[in-house]
Design a protein around this motif. Sequence first.
Motif, short mmCIF file in Angstrom:
data_model
loop_
_atom_site.label_atom_id
_atom_site.label_comp_id
_atom_site.label_asym_id
_atom_site.label_seq_id
_atom_site.Cartn_x
_atom_site.Cartn_y
_atom_site.Cartn_z
N ASP A 96 0.85 -1.19 0.00
CA ASP A 96 0.00 0.00 0.00
C ASP A 96 0.89 1.25 0.00
O ASP A 96 2.10 1.14 0.14
CB ASP A 96 -0.91 0.00 1.24
N LYS B 143 -7.89 12.97 1.61
CA LYS B 143 -8.17 12.08 2.73
C LYS B 143 -7.99 10.60 2.40
O LYS B 143 -7.84 9.78 3.30
CB LYS B 143 -9.58 12.32 3.26
N ASP B 144 -7.95 10.26 1.12
CA ASP B 144 -7.79 8.87 0.73
C ASP B 144 -6.38 8.53 0.29
O ASP B 144 -6.13 7.42 -0.21
CB ASP B 144 -8.78 8.52 -0.41
N ASN B 145 -5.45 9.46 0.46
CA ASN B 145 -4.05 9.15 0.16
C ASN B 145 -3.15 9.65 1.30
O ASN B 145 -3.61 10.30 2.23
CB ASN B 145 -3.63 9.72 -1.20
N LYS C 55 -7.72 8.38 5.68
CA LYS C 55 -7.43 6.95 5.55
C LYS C 55 -6.16 6.49 6.26
O LYS C 55 -6.17 5.51 6.99
CB LYS C 55 -7.36 6.57 4.08
N TYR C 56 -5.07 7.19 6.07
CA TYR C 56 -3.78 6.71 6.58
C TYR C 56 -3.36 7.40 7.88
O TYR C 56 -2.23 7.19 8.35
CB TYR C 56 -2.69 6.90 5.52
#
Length: 357
Positions: free
Chosen positions: A64, A162-164, A193-194
Amino acid sequence: MKKLILLVLPFIIASCDSKGFTIEGTITEQLDSTYAYLMNDKEEFLDSCLISKGKFTFSDTISDQKVYLVHMGSQRTVVFVENGSNIKINATESPIKPTDNGGLNDKYNTILDSIAKQAAAMREKENKLYEANMTPDSIRNFKKGEYDKLYAYYRAEISANKDNQIGAVIFGMTARVLYPTLEQIDSMCNEVKYAKDNAIVQSLREELLIKDKTKEGKPFTNFGGLSETGKLVKLSDFVGKDNYVLVDFWASWCGPCKAEMPNLVKLHNKYKDKGLTVLGVNISDNEEQFKGTLKLQGIEYPQIHIPAHVKENGATLYNVKSIPHIMLIAPDGTILKRGLRGEEMMKYIDEIMNEKK
């Protein structure tokens, strides 16, 4: 994670399900025969690469997106890594800006450039206000408005990413100011996310947990060290003995600590037989420094000495960021007050002890 390799043979690449990533670096040839290092965002070592003719390369596959640090001599840079990315680092330029053909690193560079431009424009406007002899309130209001705009930009970029990993990194950079409570941190970790795995966020969250656990109204947290005579001693040896305990975190090199000591000596002499124990907690000193300061300051009240090499000490358990830090613990072990100093402390202790009569 398997060990990163510097050269990956074509048949190995073909056997992988994903393309993997490559980091190719260029740096001054003066660093030839030294190593470039790859670390995660917790600064844990992942791999090293010998620099040759001003070049180095890291390659691998990952499950990921990751945030890595590349160290080259005295220089370092953050890189965003995902399978399929081909990252170029030119460490002969300053600032170092990793590029990746429109990937996460290029996107992050654009964000940093925008922040730098906004900050420069704000400084220029502020200087003009000073030159125009504007009132302090006018300058303060201007700065608040400009910071509000900058903070809004940070929030917008966190939301947009927000998704990376970019969202998690910007969140970590700004969380202490924009999201200062544990509830806000946890809420954002559910949105970004992370974020939960970001090293800065994890550290801040742990700090806030400690702060909440040791705030006023909570039961004391025990810790130990050495007495003036070198015997093992704990905070619990003094708390819960039907006395109030005034705890002072200090060190020999701390001028404000020594300036506060005459007040503590006065309180010790005044209330030592009336239900108050003054307790010093010495941190980061060796034995000679510790005992020398006690003698010089004429301190007779008890001490817990935590040697300099001990990292997990009472100060860390109570999230003490600066010293002196003085707190009062009630006879039942409840933390009554933190951050006591000077005349305010003297007045507060007098009130508490008068109530005790």
